[in-house]
Structures are given as structure tokens and as C-alpha cells.
Motif scaffolding. Structure first.
Motif, short mmCIF file in Angstrom:
data_model
loop_
_atom_site.label_atom_id
_atom_site.label_comp_id
_atom_site.label_asym_id
_atom_site.label_seq_id
_atom_site.Cartn_x
_atom_site.Cartn_y
_atom_site.Cartn_z
N ASP A 321 2.26 2.56 -8.69
CA ASP A 321 0.99 3.26 -8.40
C ASP A 321 0.83 4.40 -9.40
O ASP A 321 1.32 5.50 -9.18
N ASP A 323 -1.50 6.30 -9.98
CA ASP A 323 -2.30 7.44 -9.52
C ASP A 323 -1.52 8.38 -8.60
O ASP A 323 -2.09 9.33 -8.05
N THR A 328 3.03 13.37 -3.42
CA THR A 328 3.18 12.05 -2.80
C THR A 328 4.39 11.33 -3.35
O THR A 328 5.09 10.61 -2.62
N LEU A 390 0.69 6.70 2.09
CA LEU A 390 -0.65 7.01 1.60
C LEU A 390 -1.59 7.26 2.76
O LEU A 390 -1.49 6.63 3.82
N ASP A 391 -2.51 8.17 2.54
CA ASP A 391 -3.48 8.56 3.56
C ASP A 391 -4.37 7.37 3.91
O ASP A 391 -5.06 6.81 3.06
N HIS A 394 -8.35 8.32 3.42
CA HIS A 394 -8.88 8.64 2.11
C HIS A 394 -8.32 7.79 0.98
O HIS A 394 -8.82 7.84 -0.13
N GLN A 395 -7.26 7.07 1.25
CA GLN A 395 -6.64 6.23 0.22
C GLN A 395 -6.48 4.81 0.73
O GLN A 395 -5.49 4.13 0.47
N ARG A 398 -5.97 1.85 -1.98
CA ARG A 398 -4.62 1.82 -2.56
C ARG A 398 -3.60 1.37 -1.51
O ARG A 398 -2.67 0.61 -1.82
N ARG A 399 -3.78 1.84 -0.30
CA ARG A 399 -2.86 1.44 0.77
C ARG A 399 -2.95 -0.07 1.01
O ARG A 399 -1.91 -0.75 1.14
#
Length: 982
Positions: A321, A323, A328, A390-391, A394-395, A398-399
Motif C-alpha cells: 500500500d 499510500d 498507519t 485501515l479506517d 474513510h479508507q 483501500r480496505r
């Protein structure tokens, strides 16, 4: 490119340096580095030796540079010792004596193995040394042992000095040499001043630092040896490497490989070697990384293998990842794993700190190696960890990506989750290339996890659309081919329509316009009952294909079809498209009064639109209405919107119309700069048809400057693409550029002949829009050749259009044309009318053209004093624009009017240059826009041949321009040019 050619060596700042005759292998993009090596050799030939350390990452070409230079140095050279004072003619018998050694991991711990390999070829020279030195050196070479102190390094230096010809020492991968050999080599490197010895060393950038750290500064790479760091090749050099490796490679594939290699020469070679037949034919996506197991991959894997295990764990998370922010990353790390674990990777040059509190890989290929070489279980664990921390709110995308990569659940549910999260992502959060995860990859992964045939097909079609918008045409085609391999019974009509839309778009921007029009019309019909907005947009794109082909009849047919589809309740974006087609159709019929209302409604609706492609049509409407300032605003907004949305492939098309607005405003410096940018982006994104249009604009800019050879080369390339792809607009534009050149040079019959071809509107090489834009040149050429009838017919068409616009610039051109065709009494009145309109407009260049023609008419009417007033104004403007042929015409008219006109040597920059150019030094401002482009490329290290390829010029033209650049700037070498532009 051969930096060590006689011309390059002769340009060094040493007087009459001996010049090697042999030719080096072609090393694109390494002019600066080769010039530094040439200087090193030149100093040694003059008895002023030295050392140079080449540092670079794996695959950057350190060894290739060393070998190329060594091969030249070893060749016979001209005997000029008597002139240089370098010695008594010893070098007349041959070139440098070259000694070579290469560090290897297997002999790194074997004392003096490096010296043994290096000195063995000249070991016979021991007999000429003092007995004590000979004994010390013999013991090292035979037994590998030596006492400490200066005895051994002094003996080695004495042996090197004893060679009776210039000497070149090449030590490749010096950081891999045994420590005692390194110490002796660096001892000698510090003492080469006054010797006919050059020493060239190479080392890995990160390995050199490691060696220094291990040796405590003693046996590693010292800081007092001059260093030269090799970076990556620029894009043009990378393309030339690819052309050498695979001359028949398609242009879009070449652009993809250049991007995947990130300027690494070895990566380019290995990427080409890994291509499959499907990739070469465009039916499979091109490789994105060098092949696993290749030299470059192994080099990075070896570096990574020397890092601690906890460092490797963090690197795998970053690879999974990119980003990840630091906070994190630490949450995802194993308990007890601190950020200090990354210090080893930073010291080794593997990662660097990025903005927004992130870490990233210094070389992009490292990410692929970290991820690809990790066992599947470790990769899955990394993805599961990331999905957990990961949130979720808000994410979410990506999750979902990490859960899908880890197969954390039923495949169909994971696929649905990817699609749902992509749809829910905020605008701009999933831009195009560079975002993580990229939308086309999300949809491609969702398709791989989908069992249902209809859903899988729909996801592949959507992935292809996103790949196309991201400027990845090869990836889009490969996804469409995968869709084609599915069972046709599982593909719905809607999915077929969307796939056909992508195919038509691909064909529209990089294929044949006729095929594109057919495919887009079919896609529009399929989509009409399913996605009305997309169907209408596709219909307009089909009309674009007919416009690009110059097929007015088909455009009008499409417009008639659109008129039957209109509804009163359509949303603004659909209304805009219908209004656009209506206005364009009326324009093509010559009914400009009817065209104006729908075109104005397009502009009224434009603020409600955020699609860059639709904004392009609003820009076209502005141009047809004569509102160039509004066209500039709309095109600028479209470019900003496209970049914000990640639709990079749209930018070259928008630039085409921004350039048209700049052309009407007379901003030729900006025309050239934006056309060059458009050409670059079009080549990168595989939009060959847009590339052709930008080539044609560049040809027109060269015609304005009077650069005949450049104009012909660029126009020829554009017309060749136009013929292959059915691009009537490009062919007509290229013909207009050549005609402009002919008019400027006084070849009016040639110009008239070219522009009659442009005037055809039957889809066989002419184009209605370019015909009207070129009318002023045609009228001038036809009037000079007596073809008044055709001139009047063309002018009647121009009159109807300009009268509907109310644009002072356009009305001035029409008035000038009337002046050229009027009788003596009316002519002067028409010229004055034209000048009055020009002064209310924006285009200084066309004002000067009218002044030139008016001044010539006044002179022929025996009014030289009045003529000179206008001719002086024209000459001043032409010189400011760097318009050589037009300026010569003005000087000729002034001489005929009784005034001597010496050639100026001052600045000749076109107006409308960007503000950054206006801030250049006074010396640089003396260059024309094209000269400044060439100067900057040369200062960046490009050879004449590379500059020629980049700017679509001939090497001879570049050489000519470079001589003029040196003369105008008062300099004599490329080195001085680098200093001036730094």
C-alpha cells in the motif's frame, strides 16, 4: 550518439587535444557524462591526469559508459604530441593503454586480488622499477602479501608512470574490490595530476555509501575523488533506446515501456526482451516491471537480502500500500517494531521520505521486487493486517482492495465490495494513474473474482473505460480482448454497447476515423435506451470522427439524427450536446445566423458541466463565435478538470483547441510550447491522431518563424499520419502550414495550389474549417497569381462567417482580403479599415501582415513616405516574433521605398511568451522560442540527434540553430550554455 566523436572531443576547452577516430556504441541521453569522460581523457593526453568515480543505481549504464569509453581510448589517435606538449610522439603508435579490473563478490575478501587483475598485463614493466619497489610489487602479485606503509602504493604508482603511452585505468564495481586493492587505487587516484594517466571508477550509489561506512572512511570510496552520479534517461532518450532495440514497435507500446522503465537503460532492454507476441500485437497489456529473475530484478533482490528481517516486513507493507502514512505503517508493524527499522533501508538508498509523512521506494522497480519476491503467505498476512487497521469509513476502497488481495471472504462478495467502494469514493479520490488503487485495477480484480458471466463482462468493460481515460490504451485493449473471450451468450447488449464505445474511442484517438465513426454510431444506438447521456455523448464523438476526417456530409447526417432525439426535459449536459451539434451543422451549411443562437446556448450551459470532453465542445463554440478569450478560459478549465479527475488522456485534445484560440490571438510562442506539450502527452497516452494534429500546429509555428526545414519535416510527418488515419483536418492543417511558408517566401503559385487542395470539403483531403481559416493566405496568393475568381469565391465564405462573429481580428482579415482584390481607389480605404479593426483586436502579427501589404501597395502607388511608416511597424513586429521570412519581405519593401535596412542582431522573441520566459536573462531573451527550446535541451545533455528527434527537426537544422544560439549568446561551448541556463 557518440560523444567521443571527433567533433565532441574537439569542442573540449583544451587546445588541440588528440582525437580518437573510433566510434563509440550509441548511448542515448548520456552526452553530459560522455563529455566529462572526454575531458578526463583530454587532460591525460595533455599530461594533466585525474580520476572520476561514476555512481549509479543498478542498470543505469555505468559499465556501458566505462566500456564505451575504454573502447575509444584504446583506438589509434592522431599524433599531435608536438602541438600539445604531451610528450615525444609516443601516442602516435596507438591509443591509450587500457587496464581493467572488475570487483566481484567472490574475490572481495581475497587480499590484492584486484591489483593482480589490474596490473598483470603490465607486469613485465617491473624490471624497469628500482629493485626495492619491484620486489614489493612482485611479492604482492605472486603471493598476495605486503608490508604496511607507503612501499606498495608508491611502487604501483611508479609502475603506472613507467608505461610509455597514455594510460586509462578502468575499475568497474570498485566497491566490490578487496579493501587493500581499493586503498592502493585511491592512493594513486589522488596523485595523477601532472601524469598521462586517467582513472575511471564505477560503483553503485548505495553500495559506495555502504563501503565507506564499513571501512570507516579508509578502504571505502573516499570523498575526495570527483564523482559523477548517473540518473535515469529522459523520456526522449528512452524512446530512442527502444527504437534501437525494436524499430517496428508500435508507438503506444513504446510509450508504455518507457514509462515502466522509469529511465533505467537495463530495464528498457529487459522489458523489450520479455515482450510476448500478444503484447507486441496489442492484444495483451504490456509489462509493467522488468522480468522477475532478470539482471535488474536480481540486483535489487540482492540489495534487499542484506537488510534486516524487521526492515523487510515494513518494506512489504509499503509495497502492498504505497499510500500508507507513517502512523498507519507503525500500527500495522509487528509489536515492538519501531520506525528505526527503516533506517537501514534509508541508508541503503531503498526508501526515501515523501511528502505527507510517507515513505516511498526511491526506485519504482524496488516495490515490485519487494512484493514479488515475498512468499504468498507473507503477502496475504500483510494485506490482512492493512485491511484490519485501515479506517472503514474513510479508507473503504483501500480496505476492500486489501481484503480482495488476501481473499478474505467469498470471492463474489469481495468483488461486489470493490465495485461498491469504488462507486462510493468521493470525486477525485480515485483519479487515474498514480492513485491507489487505480480504478481500472479495482474493476479488473473485481472481474477476476466474479463468477457470473454478465457481471464479469460489465466489470471488464468498465475497467477498459477507466484504463483508456487514464491514458493506458494498451491496457484498455487487453481488457476488451479478455471480454471478447467470454461466452458471448453471457454478454448483454448494454455491455456490448459500452465495450463498443471504448473501442470506438480508442479508434477515434489512435486509429482510423472512418472505423471510429462506424463503431461509435453503433455504440450510440445500443446505449440509447439504457444510458441516454452516454448515448448522446457517443453520438457527438461520432460526429467528431467525421469532423476530423473532413467528411462534412456525414457530420450533417449525424446532426440530423441527433435532432430527432431531442427532448424538452433533457438535463443541461445533454442539452449542451444537442445545441452544439445544431450550431455546428448550421455553420457547416454556411448559415451562420442560424448557428449563433445554439452556439451561444452552449456557452450558457457550460458552467453547469464538469466533464472535460464536453467542455471542449463549448470551447469550439466560442471559437466559432469569435470569442477567443472565452475559448481560452474554457480550455484552461477543461485541462484543470481533466487533470483533477485523472483523465490525462483528454488533455492533448483540449490543447488542440486552446492552441486555436492562441493562434487567433497571435500568441505563437505559446502555440509552439503547448503543441510540444500536447505532442508529448499524446505520444505518452497513445493518442496518435492528436499527436498528428499537434505536429501540424508545430509546423505552422515553424512557418511563422520562417524555419523552412523544420516546417517541412513536421508538416510531412503530420500529413503522413493524416493519410494513414483518415485525418482530413490534419492533412489540411499541414498543407496550410506549407502554404504559409510559401507565401512568406514569395512562392505564391505554390501556396495557391496547396490551398486549393485544402479547400476541398468532400472528405478527400480538404477540410471546411481549415479552408476558412486559411482564406487570407489563399486570397493573397491567388491575387498575386491573377486567380481573382477563386479568391472572391473563398472570400465570400469568409465574409459570411466573420460577419456573424463581430470579432475585430476576423473582420480585419476579411477587410485586408477585400483590399487585395479591390481597385486602386478602394484598396487604400479597405486597408485603413483593416488596420483600424486590427487595433481594436489582439493579434499583433496579423496587424503587421496588413501593414506589410498596405506598405507595399503604397510604394507601388509611388507614395514611399507613407509606405515606410507602415513597413517600419511591420518590420519591428516581425523581428519581435522571430519571423525571418516576413521580416525579409519588410526589409525588401523598405529598400524599394528608398531606405537602407541593415539586418538586426537584437532580440527576436515572439509576443505572448509565458511570464517565466519574460523573466529570463537579457542574453537568453535574444533567442527565438525554438532556439530557446533547443538551448534548454542541449543544456540538459541532449545530443543534436536527440534534439532533432524530440522536436521533429533534422540534425542539420539543430546544428544550424546551435551555431546561431552560440553566436547570439556570445559563447563557444555547450559547457558555457549549461552555465548560462543554470
Amino acid at each position: 550518439m557518440s560523444c567521443a566523436s571527433p567533433a565532441t572531443l574537439a569542442s573540449m576547452p583544451h587546445p588541440r587535444v588528440p582525437v580518437p577516430h573510433a566510434r563509440t556504441p550509441v548511448l542515448h541521453g548520456r552526452a553530459t557524462e560522455l563529455e566529462a569522460l572526454c575531458r578526463l581523457a583530454g587532460g591525460a593526453l595533455l599530461g594533466s591526469g585525474g580520476a572520476l568515480l561514476l555512481l549509479g543505481d543498478p542498470g543505469t549504464g555505468k559499465s556501458a559508459l566505462l566500456e564505451a569509453f575504454a573502447s575509444v581510448a584504446a583506438s589509434p589517435i592522431a599524433s599531435t604530441a608536438a602541438d600539445t606538449g604531451a610528450g615525444a610522439g609516443a601516442e602516435g603508435a596507438g591509443g591509450f593503454v587500457v587496464l581493467r579490473v572488475r570487483g566481484t563478490q567472490t574475490e572481495e575478501h581475497l587480499p590484492y586480488a584486484g591489483l593482480h587483475a589490474l596490473l598483470r598485463p603490465i607486469a613485465a614493466g617491473l624490471a624497469a622499477l628500482p629493485p626495492a619497489q619491484a620486489a614489493v610489487l612482485a611479492r604482492v602479485l605472486e603471493l598476495g602479501t605486503a608490508d604496511g606503509g607507503l612501499a606498495l602504493p608508491a611502487a604501483v604508482l611508479a609502475l603506472l608512470r613507467a608505461v610509455d603511452r597514455p594510460l586509462l585505468i578502468c575499475a568497474d564495481d570498485v566497491h566490490r574490490l578487496d579493501a587493500p586493492s581499493r586503498e592502493v587505487l585511491f592512493f594513486a587516484a589522488r596523485r595523477l595530476a601532472g601524469e598521462r594517466i586517467a582513472m575511471l571508477l564505477t560503483a553503485g550509489a548505495e553500495a559506495a555509501e555502504e563501503a565507506t561506512e564499513r571501512a570507516g572512511g579508509g578502504g571505502g570510496v573516499p570523498g575526495d575523488v570527483p564523482r559523477l552520479v548517473l540518473g535515469g534517461l529522459d523520456e526522449e532518450a528512452a524512446r530512442r533506446v527502444l527504437t534501437d532495440l525494436a524499430p517496428e514497435m508500435p508507438e503506444d507500446l513504446r510509450a508504455s515501456l518507457a514509462q515502466a522503465a522509469h529511465g533505467n537503460p537495463l530495464a528498457l532492454r529487459e522489458l523489450v526482451g520479455s515482450l510476448t507476441a500478444a503484447q507486441l500485437s496489442g492484444t495483451a497489456a504490456p509489462p509493467e516491471t522488468p522480468p522477475p529473475g532478470g539482471r535488474l530484478w536480481r540486483a535489487h533482490a540482492d540489495r534487499l537480502a542484506r537488510l534486516p528481517r524487521d526492515t523487510g516486513d515494513l518494506l512489504l507493507l509499503i509495497a502492498a500500500d504505497p499510500d500508507l502514512d507513517t502512523v498507519t505503517l507503525l500500527r500495522a508493524a509487528e509489536p515492538g517494531c519501531a520506525l528505526t527499522a527503516l533506517e537501514a533501508a534509508e541508508r541503503a538508498g531503498v526508501v526515501v521520505r515523501l511528502a505527507e509523512d510517507r515513505y516511498g521506494f526511491r526506485e519504482p522497480v524496488t516495490r515490485a521486487v519487494v512484493y514479488g519476491d515475498a512468499p504468498a503467505a507473507r503477502r496475504r498476512a500483510a494485506h490482512l493486517t492493512l485491511a484490519r487497521i485501515l479506517d472503514q469509513e474513510h479508507q473503504g476502497l483501500r480496505r476492500a482492495w486489501h481484503r480482495a488481495a488476501a481473499l478474505d471472504g467469498p470471492a463474489e462478495r469481495l468483488a461486489d465490495g470493490l465495485v461498491e467502494e469504488l462507486a462510493a469514493a468521493p470525486p477525485g479520490a480515485t483519479g487515474g494513474r498514480g492513485s491507489f488503487p487505480e480504478p481500472f485495477r479495482v474493476l479488473e480484480r473485481a472481474a477476476e473474482l466474479t463468477v457470473r458471466g454478465d457481471a464479469r463482462a460489465a466489470r471488464l468493460a468498465a475497467a477498459a473505460r477507466h484504463a483508456w481515460h487514464a491514458g493506458l490504451p494498451q491496457r484498455a485493449r487487453s481488457l476488451l480482448n479478455r471480454l471478447n473471450r467470454l461466452n458471448s451468450l453471457t454478454i448483454s447488449e448494454e455491455v456490448r454497447g459500452r465495450a463498443e464505445l471504448v473501442r470506438g474511442s480508442l479508434e477515434l484517438r489512435s486509429g482510423k476515423t472512418g472505423s471510429a465513426c462506424d463503431e461509435l454510431l453503433a455504440a450510440s444506438e445500443w446505449l440509447l435506451d439504457r444510458d441516454r447521456e452516454q448515448a448522446v455523448r457517443t453520438l457527438v464523438r461520432a460526429s467528431e470522427a467525421s469532423y476530423m476526417a473532413g467528411d462534412t456530409h456525414r457530420f450533417l447526417s449525424i446532426a440530423r439524427r441527433a435532432a430527432t432525439l431531442r427532448r424538452a426535459d433533457d438535463p443541461p449536459v445533454i442539452q449542451l450536446m444537442f445545441e452544439y451539434l445544431e450550431g455546428m451543422a448550421a455553420t457547416f451549411r454556411g448559415r451562420h445566423g442560424e448557428a449563433a443562437p445554439p452556439l451561444r446556448r452552449v456557452l450558457d450551459l457550460a458552467p453547469s458541466v464538469d466533464n472535460p470532453s464536453v467542455l471542449v465542445w463549448a470551447c469550439v463554440s466560442s471559437l466559432l463565435l469569435g470569442d477567443d478569450a472565452q475559448a481560452l478560459k474554457l480550455s484552461t478549465r477543461a485541462i484543470e478538470t481533466a487533470r483533477a479527475q485523472g483523465a490525462v488522456s483528454t488533455v492533448p485534445q483540449v490543447l488542440e483547441f486552446l492552441i486555436q484560440a492562441e493562434l487567433w490571438l497571435g500568441r505563437y510562442a505559446s502555440v509552439a510550447a503547448n503543441a510540444m506539450e500536447g505532442l508529448r502527452l499524446a505520444q505518452e497516452t497513445g493518442r496518435l491522431n492528436s499527436a498528428a494534429q499537434h505536429l501540424a500546429w508545430l509546423a505552422l509555428a515553424a512557418a511563422v518563424e520562417g524555419d523552412e526545414e523544420t516546417c517541412r519535416i513536421r508538416a510531412g510527418s503530420a500529413i503522413e499520419l493524416a493519410d494513414a488515419h483518415g485525418l482530413g483536418v490534419v492533412g489540411a492543417l499541414g498543407g496550410w502550414a506549407l502554404a504559409h511558408l510559401d507565401v512568406a517566401a514569395g512562392r505564391h503559385a505554390n501556396a495557391a495550389g496547396r490551398l486549393r487542395a485544402v479547400a476541398r470539403a468532400d472528405g478527400t483531403g480538404g477540410h471546411l474549417v481549415i479552408r476558412v481559416m486559411a482564406t487570407p493566405h489563399f486570397v493573397e496568393a491567388a491575387a498575386r497569381t491573377g486567380d481573382v475568381e477563386h479568391a472572391r469565391a473563398a472570400l465570400a465564405v469568409l465574409d459570411r462567417w466573420v460577419a456573424s462573429t463581430g470579432s475585430p481580428d476576423r473582420l480585419a482579415l476579411a477587410a485586408r482580403c477585400h483590399a487585395l482584390l479591390a481597385g486602386p481607389g478602394e484598396s487604400e480605404e479597405r486597408f485603413r479599415e483593416a488596420l483600424d479593426l486590427h487595433h481594436r483586436g489582439s493579434c499583433a502579427f496579423e496587424t503587421a501582415r496588413t501593414q506589410l501589404l498596405f506598405g507595399g501597395a503604397l510604394r507601388r502607388n509611388r507614395r514611399p513616405g507613407a509606405a515606410r511608416e507602415h513597413l517600419h511597424g511591420a518590420l519591428e513586429t516581425f523581428e519581435r516574433y522571430g519571423a525571418r521570412l516576413w521580416a525579409e519581405q519588410a526589409r525588401s519593401e523598405l529598400r524599394a521605398a528608398g531606405e537602407a535596412t541593415p539586418r538586426p542582431e537584437g532580440r527576436t522573441r515572439a509576443t505572448g511568451a509565458p511570464a517565466a520566459e519574460a523573466a529570463e536573462s537579457p542574453a537568453v531573451q535574444a533567442l527565438t522560442a525554438q532556439q530557446l527550446q533547443i538551448a534548454r535541451l542541449v543544456a540538459d545533455g541532449a545530443t543534436n540527434r536527440e534534439v532533432a528527434a524530440r522536436l521533429f527537426l533534422s540534425p542539420r537544422t539543430v546544428e544550424h540553430h546551435l551555431r546561431n544560439i552560440f553566436s547570439r549568446l556570445g559563447i563557444r561551448s555547450r559547457v558555457e550554455l549549461v552555465r548560462l541556463l543554470s
